[in-house]
Design a protein around this motif. Structure first.
Motif: not given
Length: 98
Positions: A40-41, A48-50, A91-96
């Motif tokens: 999830l962006d 988005d880069h992470v 699973g879900m990965i989201t980044g800051v």
């Protein structure tokens, strides 16, 4: 006697979200092998880069990967998107970013 002039100031007080948001953490995955992973962006700068970097690392292990993108930072994900993630992904990965 002097004259005091008070100017009005407009203060925006946002309405609280009506939905009751119940948040719990999903159990941790033991590994990514054969797992369906959602990314999830959240539109934070550089997020988005992470996420792209992490997804590239996961591609050799996960069964499937799908990117989701919020329409704007403060808005909650629509219920149908949350449902899709719950039903189809382990699973879900989201980044800051930043």
């Amino acid at each position: 006697m002097g004259v005091i002039v008070l100017e009005s100031i407009l203060v925006h007080v946002p309405k609280p979200i009506d939905k009751k948001v119940k948040s719990t953490l999903a159990p941790k995955l033991s590994d990514l092998n054969n797992a369906n992973i959602a990314f999830l962006d959240n539109l934070k700068p550089q997020s988005d880069h992470v996420l792209n970097g992490i997804s590239e690392l996961a591609q050799g292990h996960a069964a499937s990967i799908k990117m989701f993108k919020k329409i704007d930072t403060p808005t909650l994900l629509p219920d149908d998107v949350i449902g899709e993630i719950k039903e189809n992904f382990h699973g879900m990965i989201t980044g800051v970013g930043d």
